[in-house]
Design a protein around this motif. Structure first.
Motif, PDB file in Angstrom:
ATOM      1  N   VAL A 105     -48.169  -2.952 -36.742  1.00 50.21           N
ATOM      2  CA  VAL A 105     -49.474  -3.575 -36.914  1.00 50.21           C
ATOM      3  C   VAL A 105     -50.065  -3.063 -38.227  1.00 50.21           C
ATOM      4  O   VAL A 105     -50.217  -1.859 -38.424  1.00 50.21           O
ATOM      5  N   THR A 106     -50.387  -3.980 -39.127  1.00 53.25           N
ATOM      6  CA  THR A 106     -50.906  -3.633 -40.451  1.00 53.25           C
ATOM      7  C   THR A 106     -52.298  -4.229 -40.633  1.00 53.25           C
ATOM      8  O   THR A 106     -52.806  -4.958 -39.773  1.00 53.25           O
ATOM      9  N   ARG A 107     -52.870  -3.931 -41.774  1.00 53.14           N
ATOM     10  CA  ARG A 107     -54.187  -4.487 -42.083  1.00 53.14           C
ATOM     11  C   ARG A 107     -54.142  -6.010 -42.126  1.00 53.14           C
ATOM     12  O   ARG A 107     -55.075  -6.683 -41.709  1.00 53.14           O
ATOM     13  N   ARG A 145     -53.386  -7.485 -38.198  1.00 54.07           N
ATOM     14  CA  ARG A 145     -54.033  -6.923 -37.013  1.00 54.07           C
ATOM     15  C   ARG A 145     -54.818  -7.969 -36.213  1.00 54.07           C
ATOM     16  O   ARG A 145     -54.920  -7.858 -34.987  1.00 54.07           O
ATOM     17  N   LEU A 187     -59.953  -1.406 -33.356  1.00 52.56           N
ATOM     18  CA  LEU A 187     -58.889  -1.717 -34.305  1.00 52.56           C
ATOM     19  C   LEU A 187     -59.382  -2.703 -35.356  1.00 52.56           C
ATOM     20  O   LEU A 187     -59.085  -2.564 -36.550  1.00 52.56           O
ATOM     21  N   LYS A 188     -60.139  -3.703 -34.940  1.00 51.27           N
ATOM     22  CA  LYS A 188     -60.637  -4.711 -35.880  1.00 51.27           C
ATOM     23  C   LYS A 188     -61.530  -4.079 -36.951  1.00 51.27           C
ATOM     24  O   LYS A 188     -61.468  -4.443 -38.122  1.00 51.27           O
ATOM     25  N   TYR A 209     -52.369  -9.542 -34.044  1.00 48.88           N
ATOM     26  CA  TYR A 209     -52.049  -8.609 -32.948  1.00 48.88           C
ATOM     27  C   TYR A 209     -53.146  -8.652 -31.880  1.00 48.88           C
ATOM     28  O   TYR A 209     -52.844  -8.731 -30.675  1.00 48.88           O
ATOM     29  N   PRO A 249     -54.321   0.746 -40.585  1.00 52.34           N
ATOM     30  CA  PRO A 249     -53.906   0.573 -39.185  1.00 52.34           C
ATOM     31  C   PRO A 249     -52.514   1.122 -38.888  1.00 52.34           C
ATOM     32  O   PRO A 249     -52.219   1.458 -37.740  1.00 52.34           O
ATOM     33  N   GLU A 250     -51.671   1.236 -39.887  1.00 52.44           N
ATOM     34  CA  GLU A 250     -50.329   1.749 -39.648  1.00 52.44           C
ATOM     35  C   GLU A 250     -50.360   3.216 -39.221  1.00 52.44           C
ATOM     36  O   GLU A 250     -49.387   3.721 -38.645  1.00 52.44           O
TER      37      GLU A 250
END
Length: 991
Positions: A819-821, A824, A781-782, A827, A788-789
């Motif tokens: 969770v957005t850019r 994140r 994810l990172k 998160y 990311p959405e």
């Protein structure tokens, strides 16, 4: 009978005659009193005369003035548009009716008069302009207000001498008067014909290039400090904002922050709020000098504010609202901590609309726009000051601000700050430690402190793969700093932190850093310490620094340090009744420099020195309670334990005992008989070893093990029940007793759980040892390059237990937060924090409660996770046979030169390290050697003869670290029997 004319009359008093004068019988006091009385009478008479004269003069002046005013008013009324009328108006002063009539008449029929540029007219126009402003400042609702505004607008825009008039007005409280006008406007603003001319009037002096610097300065100080200024001008806000020449802000000297208009906290806050409302729309058009001035001005304003000044009330009440805050305490587990030594600052109440406007400043979008606009190299230094101020006045927004800066352009800001400013900085050099507080170093602090904050934040979500990345793998981002740069940075920070802890005067920590506003030396120390701790944690896991890199032994005599630390700890010793009041690391550093070092940067002191200090702390505690390590154990606390129920009996009988006191254990065998022997320490060690082996069995449901077989508390609901929490507390007490007695326990804990003992946060990399799949998912994810959405993630996690799955929010209403850019990283941190901390919060708190009843928390904070594991179970390192043999005692027929003993050491010398560990475990119950060598093993390792039966296996009494070795005559037999015994897990022998 006739009475003679001169006969005596005894009932009639004779007249007294005094021949000595009228005052001969008056005393000296009477004379003084009479003189004083006469003087007062004369003064009173004179005062009355003077008052009468003054009244007469005032009355005559009033009559004359009234007559003159009537005469002036008469001439004024004859022709309002004449020069004579204008002179009369000025001489009449603040005559609202005359002033209003003049404005109205000239606007209606003689506007040309307002355009006169002759010197005679010009001087009078200047005086009348101040009168018009004064009238507006007193009453904006006057019937003449609009006329006054229009006349002023003509003076300052259409009149040929408008620049001269504007210069006169600006130097005669023009903007101060308009400030009073603005304060009369309603909030929220209402549509009014006054707003447009008022907005024009505010901007009029700014159109003159010569007047712009002074006018813009006064505008900033008097107008942009008006509370809720945008709300007051809302109907005309767009054109006003567009014409506001803030692009020339570089013409204003930064010294305005010390102007009288900005003395109060409120004025600074309102200027900051208004500046950051009007300026962001102009970022792309600002010149580098203007942008730099803007950033520096905002930084100066923020640095002049106290910490938390801009926080909403709920954030002030909950400092842990930071998503990456060190503490994970909640109301259920909170430990009472001594209050801060700092006086509390009273913060001003702020309107919710102002607060909402201010909250846009630390927002990720705003910080990103600042970064985009700060590409010019000359803007890096002012951006550093701005960012540091931002993270100071908004502690609860600090992590989001720092994370946004770290994430921008793959950490380029971190790299640029280090290479442009920190690398060449004199701060923290090995040869310059004493000079860090000199005023000439003021400019070097902001880059260093922001870099420390940024890199500490970066490490929260930086995996080891990224930390050690060489850039060859395109899928793994490269660490913004090289390992060599991190080595140099960590040494700088170590020197700074150690110097600040080591200061002789603890009060100096409360002094402010030159050029840093409200930032104190203790804030510098805290920032350096946090970054150091994070870097040292990485180095402990995978070394990247040279040997002895973290030590300051060249600057400190260790023997003196030990003595002083023990003395300081003895002074700070808290009696039992006060153990709940725990000093935090900051307060400890204030009271004790050496304990401050040991609790905050312990790695600066060699490990063996800290272990020695720990032992001395325990010895001091024992002596203060009147105990002797082994003597007197018979009469202190006798506990009978059944061998078949060691854990339950220990829980029932040791639960509330003071385990710092000696405890005598008596075992009951399976037939109900007391086992023979006196507990001189060995029986208790056997009990403790057996007890820990039983309570840490993962089948009991209280503990889980990771893939390395390291233990941590179970996270299911059963583990949070009151009975289970009582067991965690008991186990904490038992491990505290082991540490207190120096008894090694053969149990390994997960690093993230050991961090809880030390009041440290768990980093994302700790998650890899607990849940590798989740860790890999978060890393993907990172580094995800798409939106990311698209992954449809939200701030909630699924928790499965006993076949049921339920959703748990990571934030309030987290299941509805995507969770957005931008969020994140938050998160990722919160997911890791949930798995590593929240799930075992109650269990860890109960365990630590029991542990801290025996071991003072500040003693444990002298170690990191790896060192604490060594303190518990010994060194996980090769067994030094020479050290073991030098510290071995012999019994029976054995001595060091006896034939069987000689063969024994030759056989053991041929063993692999694994077999040597098995032998040590067989004889002592622990496979790891003591951390300071076998001289620390208590009791010492011992070998005693056990008959000459060649078929008999060796046995051991682990409670006293005794190996019972038959008198073998053959080396092969000795080796076979010894290997058979240590590999068969032979039991405890009482023979």
């Amino acid at each position: 009978m006739d009475v003679p004319l001169f006969a005596d009359q005894p009932n009639k008093r004779k007249r007294a005659i005094n021949l000595g004068g009228t005052h001969s019988a008056t005393t000296h006091t009477d004379i003084l009193q009479e003189a004083r009385l006469r003087r007062l009478q004369r003064n009173d008479h004179k005062r009355r005369q003077d008052a009468a004269i003054l009244i007469q003069r005032s009355w005559r002046s009033y009559l004359a003035l009234s007559s003159a005013r009537r005469s002036l008013r008469s001439k004024f009324d004859q022709d309002l548009s004449s020069l004579t009328a204008l002179r009369c108006l000025v001489l009449l002063g603040h005559d609202e009716d005359a002033l209003g009539r003049w404005s109205t008449v000239l606007l209606a029929s003689r506007k040309d008069i307002l355009l006169q540029s002759d010197h005679s007219w010009l001087v009078l126009f200047q005086r009348v302009s101040t009168m018009l402003l004064h009238s507006l400042s007193l009453n904006l609702r006057s019937q003449y207000a609009q006329a006054h505004l229009e006349v002023l607008s003509i003076f300052l825009s259409d009149n040929p001498q408008h620049a001269t008039i504007a210069r006169y007005l600006v130097s005669h409280d023009f903007y101060s008067s308009l400030r009073q006008v603005l304060l009369q406007l309603p909030v929220p603003a209402k549509t009014s014909p006054l707003l447009s001319p008022l907005a024009n009037l505010l901007l009029a002096p700014l159109s003159s290039p010569e007047l712009l610097p002074l006018a813009l300065r006064e505008l900033l100080l008097s107008i942009l400090t008006v509370p809720l200024l945008p709300n007051r001008l809302l109907p005309v806000l767009t054109p006003f904002s567009a014409r506001l020449p803030l692009a020339s802000i570089n013409l204003v000297p930064l010294e305005i922050t010390s102007a009288p208009q900005l003395e109060s906290i409120e004025s600074k806050i309102h200027l900051l709020a208004n500046l950051t409302t009007f300026m962001p729309y102009k970022y792309s058009s600002l010149s580098p000098p203007a942008f730099a001035t803007y950033l520096r001005l905002c930084a100066l304003l923020m640095n002049a504010l106290p910490t938390h000044a801009l926080e909403p009330p709920e954030a002030r009440a909950n400092p842990a609202s930071n998503w990456a805050d060190d503490s994970d305490d909640d109301e259920e587990t909170k430990v009472e901590v001594v209050d801060s030594f700092e006086p509390k600052t009273r913060l001003p109440p702020l309107d919710d609309r102002t607060r909402k406007r201010l909250l846009t400043i630390p927002a990720s979008d705003h910080v990103t726009s600042l970064l985009r606009a700060s590409q010019d190299p000359t803007l890096l230094e002012p951006f550093i000051s701005f960012s540091l101020g931002l993270s100071t006045v908004w502690p609860s927004r600090r992590d989001k601000v720092l994370s946004t800066i770290v994430a921008y352009n793959r950490g380029s800001v971190v790299k640029e700050i280090y290479r442009a400013y920190v690398r060449s900085s004199p701060l923290g050099r090995d040869d310059n430690q004493a000079d860090i507080s000199k005023p000439e170093n003021a400019s070097h602090w902001p880059p260093l402190l922001l870099l420390a904050d940024l890199y500490t934040q970066a490490l929260l979500t930086m995996g080891d793969d990224e930390f050690f990345s060489t850039g060859l793998n395109p899928d793994i981002p490269r660490n913004p700093l090289t390992l060599d740069e991190l080595t140099a940075l960590s040494r700088k920070l170590l020197n700074i932190a150690f110097t600040l802890y080591w200061r002789d005067d603890p009060n100096s920590a409360q002094e402010t850093v030159p050029g840093m506003g409200q930032v104190k030396w203790e804030n510098v120390r805290e920032k350096a310490t946090k970054c150091l701790q994070a870097l040292h944690a990485r180095d402990s896991r995978r070394p990247f620094t040279p040997p002895d890199h973290w030590l300051v032994t060249a600057h400190v005599d260790m023997n003196t340090f030990i003595s002083a630390a023990v003395f300081e700890e003895r002074k700070l010793a808290i009696p039992d009744s006060g153990r709940a009041a725990i000093l935090n690391k900051r307060q400890l550093a204030y009271l004790s420099p050496r304990l401050g070092v040991l609790n905050s940067i312990p790695f600066a002191i060699p490990f063996d020195v800290r272990v020695e200090i720990f032992r001395k702390f325990v010895q001091n505690d024992i002596q203060s309670r009147g105990y002797t390590p082994w003597a007197g154990r018979m009469g202190v606390a006798k506990v009978v334990v059944r061998r078949e129920h060691i854990a339950q009996d220990g829980f029932d009988k040791l639960g509330e005992l003071d385990l710092r006191a000696p405890v005598a254990i008596t075992f009951i065998d399976q037939w109900g008989n007391e086992e023979a022997g006196i507990d001189g320490g060995g029986v208790f060690k056997e009990f403790l070893t057996s007890l820990t082996r039983e309570v840490f069995d993962t089948d009991r449901g209280l503990w889980l093990a990771n893939k390395k077989n390291e233990l941590y508390p179970a996270s299911h609901s059963f583990a949070t029940e009151m009975h289970s929490l009582a067991w965690y507390r008991f186990i904490g007490r038992i491990l505290g007793k082991a540490l207190y007695e120096g008894i090694l326990i053969d149990v390994a804990f997960a690093g993230f759980f050991l961090a809880k003992w030390l009041d440290k946060q768990s980093y994302l990399d700790d998650l890899a040892s607990l849940d590798p799949e989740l860790y890999q998912g978060l890393m993907q994810l990172k580094h995800y390059t798409g939106d990311p959405e698209e992954l449809s993630l939200n701030f909630a996690v699924a928790h499965e237990e006993f076949g049921e799955t339920r959703s748990i929010d990571l934030l309030p209403n987290g299941s509805n937060i995507a969770v957005t850019r931008e969020n994140r990283l938050q998160y990722m941190y919160l997911v890791a924090h949930y798995r590593l901390t929240r799930q075992i919060k109650k269990q860890s708190a109960a365990f630590f409660e029991g542990l801290s009843e025996i071991i003072d928390p500040k003693w444990l904070r002298m170690f990191n996770q790896q060192e604490l594991q060594i303190l518990l179970g010994g060194v996980n390192s090769p067994i030094d046979l020479d050290d073991l043999r030098a510290n071995t005692q012999y019994g029976g027929l054995y001595d060091d030169d006896q034939h069987t003993i000689t063969m024994f050491w030759e056989v053991v010398n041929s063993f692999t390290q694994e077999d040597r560990r098995k032998l040590l475990r067989f004889a002592t119950s622990c496979s790891r050697p003591p951390l300071l060598g076998f001289k620390e093993l208590n009791p010492n390792f011992a070998i005693r003869d056990a008959t000459d039966d060649q078929s008999r296996l060796p046995t051991a009494s682990t409670c006293v670290n005794l190996l019972k070795l038959p008198r073998y005559t053959n080396k092969r037999t000795l080796k076979e029997k010894l290997l058979q015994a240590i590999n068969s897990n032979a039991g405890f022998d009482l023979s």
